[in-house]
Design a protein around this motif. Structure first.
Motif, PDB file in Angstrom:
ATOM      1  N   ARG A   1       0.835  -1.203   0.000  1.00 45.97           N
ATOM      2  CA  ARG A   1       0.000   0.000   0.000  1.00 45.97           C
ATOM      3  C   ARG A   1       0.875   1.260   0.000  1.00 45.97           C
ATOM      4  N   LEU A   2       1.952   1.228   0.779  1.00 49.01           N
ATOM      5  CA  LEU A   2       2.852   2.376   0.809  1.00 49.01           C
ATOM      6  C   LEU A   2       3.462   2.630  -0.568  1.00 49.01           C
TER       7      LEU A   2
ATOM      8  N   THR B   1      -4.321  13.765   4.811  1.00 49.25           N
ATOM      9  CA  THR B   1      -3.848  12.574   5.526  1.00 49.25           C
ATOM     10  C   THR B   1      -4.319  11.315   4.814  1.00 49.25           C
ATOM     11  N   VAL B   2      -3.343  10.528   4.337  1.00 50.78           N
ATOM     12  CA  VAL B   2      -3.620   9.255   3.667  1.00 50.78           C
ATOM     13  C   VAL B   2      -3.616   8.160   4.728  1.00 50.78           C
ATOM     14  N   TRP B   3      -4.680   7.389   4.752  1.00 48.97           N
ATOM     15  CA  TRP B   3      -4.867   6.386   5.797  1.00 48.97           C
ATOM     16  C   TRP B   3      -4.732   4.979   5.223  1.00 48.97           C
ATOM     17  N   ILE B   4      -3.798   4.210   5.810  1.00 47.32           N
ATOM     18  CA  ILE B   4      -3.645   2.791   5.488  1.00 47.32           C
ATOM     19  C   ILE B   4      -3.960   2.011   6.757  1.00 47.32           C
ATOM     20  N   ASN B   5      -5.026   1.215   6.725  1.00 45.37           N
ATOM     21  CA  ASN B   5      -5.421   0.412   7.889  1.00 45.37           C
ATOM     22  C   ASN B   5      -4.748  -0.956   7.796  1.00 45.37           C
TER      23      ASN B   5
ATOM     24  N   SER C   1      -8.495  -2.858   2.918  1.00 37.16           N
ATOM     25  CA  SER C   1      -9.072  -1.730   2.192  1.00 37.16           C
ATOM     26  C   SER C   1      -7.979  -0.924   1.505  1.00 37.16           C
ATOM     27  N   PRO C   2      -8.337  -0.192   0.464  1.00 35.51           N
ATOM     28  CA  PRO C   2      -7.348   0.642  -0.208  1.00 35.51           C
ATOM     29  C   PRO C   2      -6.977   1.844   0.650  1.00 35.51           C
ATOM     30  N   ALA C   3      -5.908   2.509   0.268  1.00 35.79           N
ATOM     31  CA  ALA C   3      -5.508   3.738   0.965  1.00 35.79           C
ATOM     32  C   ALA C   3      -6.571   4.805   0.737  1.00 35.79           C
ATOM     33  N   ARG C   4      -6.960   5.462   1.808  1.00 30.40           N
ATOM     34  CA  ARG C   4      -8.016   6.475   1.720  1.00 30.40           C
ATOM     35  C   ARG C   4      -7.536   7.790   2.326  1.00 30.40           C
TER      36      ARG C   4
END
Length: 663
Positions: free
Chosen positions: A50-51, A215-219, A224-227
């Motif tokens: 994802r990063l 702010t890009v959120w990676i859970n 889920s995709p980056a949001r």
């Protein structure tokens, strides 16, 4: 410090046109350490992918946007990853970042203390974790070490000082706030759960969203995709559309950050400014000012100060660069930052300073010349009263004399109209104010950069509602500068505060003291001149009336010969009476007009208030040099910048509505 010879030999480095910023974006990373409940081992591969997707999307966005904004940026886009290098998300981001990116490391503690966190890693063995950390530090372009003084240390005797457990937590809290001041975008590897202590990932994310940082959120616990996080509801639940931000919204956010926004006014008045984009293009096409013949204001000031008048005012490149006065060698080495300040910030300041000075001389001289020429036009018109006496017997010569006087008056009026028209079309006043604003803000960024506080310099840039392009240029420049590669310990802070007091506060205080004194003298001179003109007019008129009264008295007393002699002289002086009775008030009004337009008294008062504020901050700096706490040191730099910018804002409020007008 650079010598004049060195500056002159390096003058070509300033270029043919004002330098435009390079497109730089600063991406920060925050996230969990590798814990089973927050960043489990099985999610590391997913998070890394994802990063990489997010970083690739950043590169694609910049590649597209550089074409859109190619008129406003120079060179190729550059991205800086700002990381604390902690185990877990921080190190994963470094491993995933593209090879072309630069790495800026911010360590929450001096590396000798911070490395102890890696001796007992959550994954792997201590030797490999320490080696990984050391390799990352060596890889970083800049390494900024936050000191222990703000969080407290334990130790005594021969033992090495060791931060307390709670102090370590405070260090990470401080790291989060410091990180957010250096970045444009935050990437957060966050499980959307409450933090176990202060300064956790959740706290950093909430602070970033509150500050308006995309702010890009990676859970790490969901596929889920980056949001992009848009905010939080009243229950604290994260609001983030379930859409892959790498497919569009991230690019839109970057466009807003680096793009050209239109200027907006805080008042109800419509801006007379052109669109921000056009203003940037105009600035990029400026050329270095040639020696100026607009010397009226400079000559007036130098006469008042008792200095010789200059026949022309040259914008010498070395002279403008000397005002930069780089920090002395006592300040510890700061790595690439010093080169960035010399190669990026200094030339941009020199251009803004030179152009501001040139347009200042044009605008200020213009209104002095216009009022003076208007008075001269009145004098020429009044010369006509003498023509009737001089050419009473020759009508042809009388008409010729009248025609010559009318032509001279028309030329004077035409020249005044040309000056006003030229000044408005070329925007002398607006450019003077905008370029001066840019020069001073860049000068402030010079010393704020040494503690990483230049990221907040744009807070003080809203001195003018029409300066949208100035703030854009400042922010774009700040992104390029980077961080000091140094340990911000007591020795560093003490040297920096000493340089601030000596090179900034003292220099500015001395300048404002001299400026206030000169402006007061100019104001008093104009005031006395205007009063003298009106008083002399009253004396002339009173003398004529007194003569008329004496002539009548002589008639009553029967001294007809004396009365006739006096009557003849009074009649003969009527032309002179008309001339001076009209000319003296015209020159008095011109002096009053120059005084009102220049508003020298109010500007002098503002300089005096700035001197008082600088005296106060000088005392505070001396106290801060005895305590040496990073937060307090940063406050001293920010307060100094704010004082200087408030003076700039007040100065702009004086001249903001004083357009170049016909007298």
């Amino acid at each position: 410090m650079m010598t004049v010879q060195a500056l002159e030999s390096d003058a070509n480095a300033l270029g043919e046109y004002p330098p435009m910023p390079g497109l730089t974006l600063r991406v920060g990373i925050t996230g969990h350490r590798p814990k089973p409940e927050r960043l489990p081992p099985q999610s590391i591969s997913f998070v890394t992918n994802r990063l990489k997707e997010v970083f690739d999307a950043v590169d694609r966005a910049l590649s597209d946007l550089i074409e859109k904004y190619q008129d406003y940026y120079e060179g190729v886009p550059k991205v800086r990853l700002v990381s604390g290098l902690a185990e877990g998300a921080d190190q994963l981001a470094v491993a995933a970042m593209p090879a072309a990116w630069a790495l800026d490391a911010i360590l929450p503690l001096p590396r000798d203390h911070y490395v102890k966190d890696f001796e007992t890693p959550l994954l792997g063995d201590g030797d490999s974790a320490v080696k990984t950390f050391t390799n990352l530090v060596d890889r970083a372009e800049t390494v900024l070490e936050l000191p222990t003084e703000s969080v407290g240390v334990r130790g005594g005797g021969d033992e090495a000082a060791e931060p307390l457990g709670l102090a370590r937590e405070a260090a990470y809290v401080r790291l989060g706030g410091f990180l957010l001041r250096q970045i444009d975008i935050l990437v957060a590897v966050w499980d959307d759960k409450a933090d176990e202590g202060r300064g956790g990932t959740g706290d950093v994310v909430r602070a970033a969203v509150a500050a308006g940082i995309p702010t890009v959120w990676i859970n790490p616990l969901h596929g889920s995709p980056a949001r992009i996080i848009e905010g939080f509801d009243e229950r604290g639940k994260t609001i983030a559309p379930d859409a892959d931000c790498t497919k569009g919204s991230l690019s839109e956010a970057i466009d807003v950050l680096i793009g050209i926004a239109e200027a907006k006014s805080d008042s109800d008045e419509k801006l007379e400014a052109e669109p921000v984009a056009q203003r940037l293009k105009d600035y990029a096409q400026e050329t270095w000012p040639s020696p100026s013949r607009w010397i009226a204001y400079d000559a007036f000031r130098r006469v008042v100060e008792g200095k010789p008048i200059r026949s022309a005012i040259a914008s010498d490149r070395a002279e403008h660069r000397l005002r930069w006065d780089p920090p002395p060698s006592q300040i510890p080495a700061v790595g690439p930052l010093r080169a960035s300040l010399e190669e990026m910030l200094l030339p941009r300041f020199a251009w803004a300073e030179a152009l501001a000075s040139a347009h200042s001389h044009r605008y200020r001289s213009a209104y002095i010349v216009c009022y003076t020429l208007a008075s001269c036009a009145v004098a020429v018109a009044l010369m006509g009263v003498f023509a009737h006496d001089w050419f009473r017997e020759n009508h042809d010569q009388l008409l010729l004399a009248k025609a010559i006087l009318v032509l001279i008056e028309l030329l004077l009026i035409g020249f005044v109209v040309w000056i006003v028209t030229q000044g408005r079309r070329e925007r002398w006043k607006e450019k003077w104010m905008e370029y001066r604003c840019l020069a001073e803000l860049l000068l402030n960024a010079r010393f704020l950069a040494f503690v990483g506080e230049h990221g907040r310099a744009h807070r003080f840039g809203a001195a003018s509602t029409a300066n949208g392009w100035v703030l854009w240029y400042l922010r774009a420049t700040i992104r390029e500068i980077g961080l000091p590669s140094a340990s911000l310990d007591g020795t560093y802070q003490r040297s920096l505060l000493g340089a601030l007091d000596r090179l900034v506060v003292t220099t500015q205080r001395n300048w404002h003291q001299g400026n206030a004194a000169a402006l007061r003298r100019m104001d008093q001179w104009l005031h006395r001149f205007a009063d003298g003109c009106f008083l002399l007019t009253a004396v002339v008129l009173g003398a004529f009336l007194l003569g008329c009264a004496c002539q009548e008295a002589l008639q009553l007393w029967g001294d007809h010969a004396a009365a006739e002699w006096l009557s003849g002289h009074l009649v003969a002086s009527t032309n002179l009476l008309t001339f001076f009775a009209a000319l003296l008030p015209a020159f008095g009004a011109a002096a009053a007009g120059v005084r009102e337009t220049g508003d020298f008294g109010k500007v002098a008062e503002r300089s005096t208030k700035t001197v008082e504020a600088l005296n106060e901050i000088s005392g505070d700096i001396k106290k801060a040099r005895s305590t040496l706490r990073l937060d307090e040191t940063g406050d001293m730099l920010l307060t100094t910048a704010q004082i200087l910018t408030e003076d700039l804002a007040a100065w702009q409020s004086v001249y903001g509505h004083k357009r170049l007008e016909l007298p």
